[in-house]
Design an enzyme around this catalytic site. Structure first.
Site, PDB file in Angstrom:
ATOM      1  N   TRP A  16       0.835  -1.210   0.000  1.00 54.50           N
ATOM      2  CA  TRP A  16       0.000   0.000   0.000  1.00 54.50           C
ATOM      3  C   TRP A  16       0.862   1.250   0.000  1.00 54.50           C
ATOM      4  CZ3 TRP A  16      -0.953   4.698   1.750  1.00 54.50           C
ATOM      5  CH2 TRP A  16      -2.187   5.262   1.474  1.00 54.50           C
ATOM      6  N   TYR A  50       1.232   4.089  -2.943  1.00 53.54           N
ATOM      7  CA  TYR A  50       0.831   5.473  -2.652  1.00 53.54           C
ATOM      8  C   TYR A  50       1.970   6.437  -2.982  1.00 53.54           C
ATOM      9  CZ  TYR A  50      -1.238   9.393  -0.060  1.00 53.54           C
ATOM     10  OH  TYR A  50      -1.764  10.611   0.287  1.00 53.54           O
ATOM     11  N   ASP A  69      -6.313  -1.122  -0.278  1.00 50.03           N
ATOM     12  CA  ASP A  69      -6.951  -0.015   0.423  1.00 50.03           C
ATOM     13  C   ASP A  69      -8.430  -0.327   0.703  1.00 50.03           C
ATOM     14  OD1 ASP A  69      -6.555   3.162   0.900  1.00 50.03           O
ATOM     15  OD2 ASP A  69      -8.571   2.744   0.170  1.00 50.03           O
TER      16      ASP A  69
END
Length: 536
Positions: A450, A454, A470
């Protein structure tokens, strides 16, 4: 006019002429019109008298027009146009050529005066000859011609919008000397640089801001972009101002007008610190950028980072063609970027598994404890600190970080990133190689898929980043696993980063209140929403 090699992308001349006739800003930077009767090339939005159709030639890139012997228009100023997208999922040669162009366009990718063809080829792992061949097939010009046009247009913007001395303009634009700069300018544009300087331009001088204009393609949801940064603003580092100048009431939807923040640029072995301020001029499809004079020496880098911060080079027509059917209300949304990849990575780690408000509190404490003080003009209230350097966080003790409320797992991740960036082993900017950077990030403690995705989405400016784990994203897509989210996203490639933003902005179904996403926050309030903590 000389004849340039034909690029692999063929433009529809009639469609280009129609876009120019209607001054359609959606095509700004997507092509340039050269007029054979004047020897000038323009943007589609130029307001001069419409030339005759038979006198027009159309080019995908400014470098192609200049290679064919045309000069840039002094009225519409091609250097203000948004840059063309440089992502592809097509054949390998096209991908390689676009990667090379992306490296040329990204000043943060080069520590010193800038890239040469051999340097670019070495970075991409191919021979100089092969790079030139595929680059010319794609763009119709050589890598050096492309780079020269980029430098000249950057210099042209500094000459027109600032009062910087010509020596500073030459060096900031990537020229090794004023002599080479003057010679290139005269050769390409037929006049001395000083003749281009506008009377009554922005006055420079000690303590005075430098002001430049940055173009973008509509539609653009400026309030959504400014609101994103307002909810995450770190005390002392950045402020986002509302139209009435008041603090927005809880639960309200305020109208935001400008963003201001501090920043530090490390370039050529020197650190340059200062501030910038951005506000939208939606009628002209422009952002007005004011920069402190302390950043004059690195102004092209600041301009590039400001464009990335607000995602000004996005091509909404291509993006919306892929995403509008699934997200019909998000055509104006852009992917928020950053002016400092290291800062973004730190903030991503601080935001793991907590709300935006909690992450903002931790970030503000970190700035107060480890950020250097900086003076800014009185009109820009609230700016007093620079974000901490990688060296400062790498040297911080566990006790000092723990006293700020940062748990040990996050401490390890922060310091691992800080050490890698400080040593130069990890680069977090738009010119970095995406696959190798993702792999390097996930080798660090506390950084999982994640967080790496990002960072790729916002710092590396990868439009196909997709944090499949997510929770808020899965909720918006109506799935319950990362695998299902990934499968659902395949139709949106290579624009999945934009799909993520649109999914986050999708309101919850009436039968499923927002509180089901997280016990204490709505999906839009989540700093990160991974289903399980990142690995230690």
């Amino acid at each position: 006019m000389s004849t340039a090699h034909a690029p692999s992308e063929v433009l529809e001349s009639d469609a280009c002429y129609l876009a120019m006739k209607t001054h359609d800003a959606r095509f700004d930077g997507s092509f340039f019109t050269a007029v054979t009767s004047t020897g000038i090339y323009c943007r589609p939005v130029c307001r001069v008298k419409l030339p005759r159709r038979e006198n027009c030639r159309f080019f995908r890139h400014a470098a192609q027009a200049e290679a064919a012997g045309f000069r840039p228009c002094l009225r519409c100023r091609p250097e203000l146009a948004p840059r063309a997208a440089s992502w592809s999922t097509e054949d390998a040669s096209r991908i390689l050529a676009l990667q090379a162009a992306r490296l040329i366009d990204e000043p943060d990718a080069w520590a010193e005066e800038g890239p040469g063809a051999a340097q670019i080829a070495a970075r991409l792992g191919v021979s100089d000859r092969h790079l030139r061949r595929i680059f010319e097939a794609q763009f119709g010009v050589s890598p050096l011609q492309y780079l020269q046009t980029r430098r000249l247009l950057a210099a042209k913007q500094l000459i027109a919008d600032t009062r910087l001395p010509m020596t500073q303009v030459a060096l900031a634009s990537g020229f090794a000397s004023v002599r080479r700069f003057n010679a290139a300018f005269v050769e390409h544009y037929g006049l001395n640089p000083s003749a281009l300087r506008r009377a009554g331009g922005t006055e420079g001088g000690e303590g005075k801001a430098i002001e430049v204009r940055l173009g973008f393609r509509p539609p653009y949801d400026a309030n959504a972009m400014l609101g994103f940064f307002a909810r995450r603003a770190l005390r002392g580092v950045e402020t986002v101002h509302t139209a009435d100048g008041k603090e927005p009431a809880k639960g309200s939807t305020p109208t935001y007008v400008r963003l201001a923040r501090t920043l530090r640029v490390q370039h050529g072995g020197q650190a340059h610190a200062g501030w910038l301020q951005l506000r939208f001029d939606l009628e002209r499809e422009q952002v007005l950028l004011a920069v402190s004079d302390s950043l004059a020496a690195v102004l092209p880098i600041v301009i590039s980072r400001a464009r990335a911060l607000f995602d000004l080079d996005a091509e909404p027509m291509a993006i919306n063609a892929a995403l509008h059917a699934a997200f019909p209300h998000g055509d104006g949304l852009r992917v928020p970027g950053t002016v400092d990849g290291f800062e973004l990575a730190v903030r991503a780690v601080l935001g793991q598994q907590i709300t935006v408000a909690a992450a903002r509190t931790l970030g503000s404490r970190l700035v107060e404890a480890f950020g250097d003080a900086i003076d800014t003009p009185t009109p820009i209230d609230g700016l007093s600190r620079l974000f901490p350097t990688p060296a400062a966080l790498a040297a911080a003790s566990g006790d000092a970080l723990g006293q700020l409320g940062i748990v040990r797992q996050r401490q390890a991740a922060l310091q691992a990133i800080a050490r890698e960036v400080a040593s130069g082993r990890l680069a977090l900017h738009a010119g970095a190689d995406v696959p190798s950077t993702l792999a390097a990030l996930q080798e660090l403690p506390g950084i999982g898929a994640w967080t790496a995705q990002y960072i790729a989405m916002r710092a590396l400016r990868w439009p196909d980043a997709f944090p499949a784990g997510d929770v808020a994203l899965q909720k918006a897509l109506g799935v319950t696993t990362a695998r299902a989210a990934g499968e659902a996203s395949q139709a949106w490639r290579p624009w999945r980063s934009y799909a993520v933003l649109r999914a986050w902005h999708t309101p919850p179904a009436p039968s499923e209140p927002a509180s089901t996403v997280a016990p204490t926050a709505t999906s839009s309030d989540l700093a990160t929403a991974g289903p399980v903590p990142e690995r230690p």
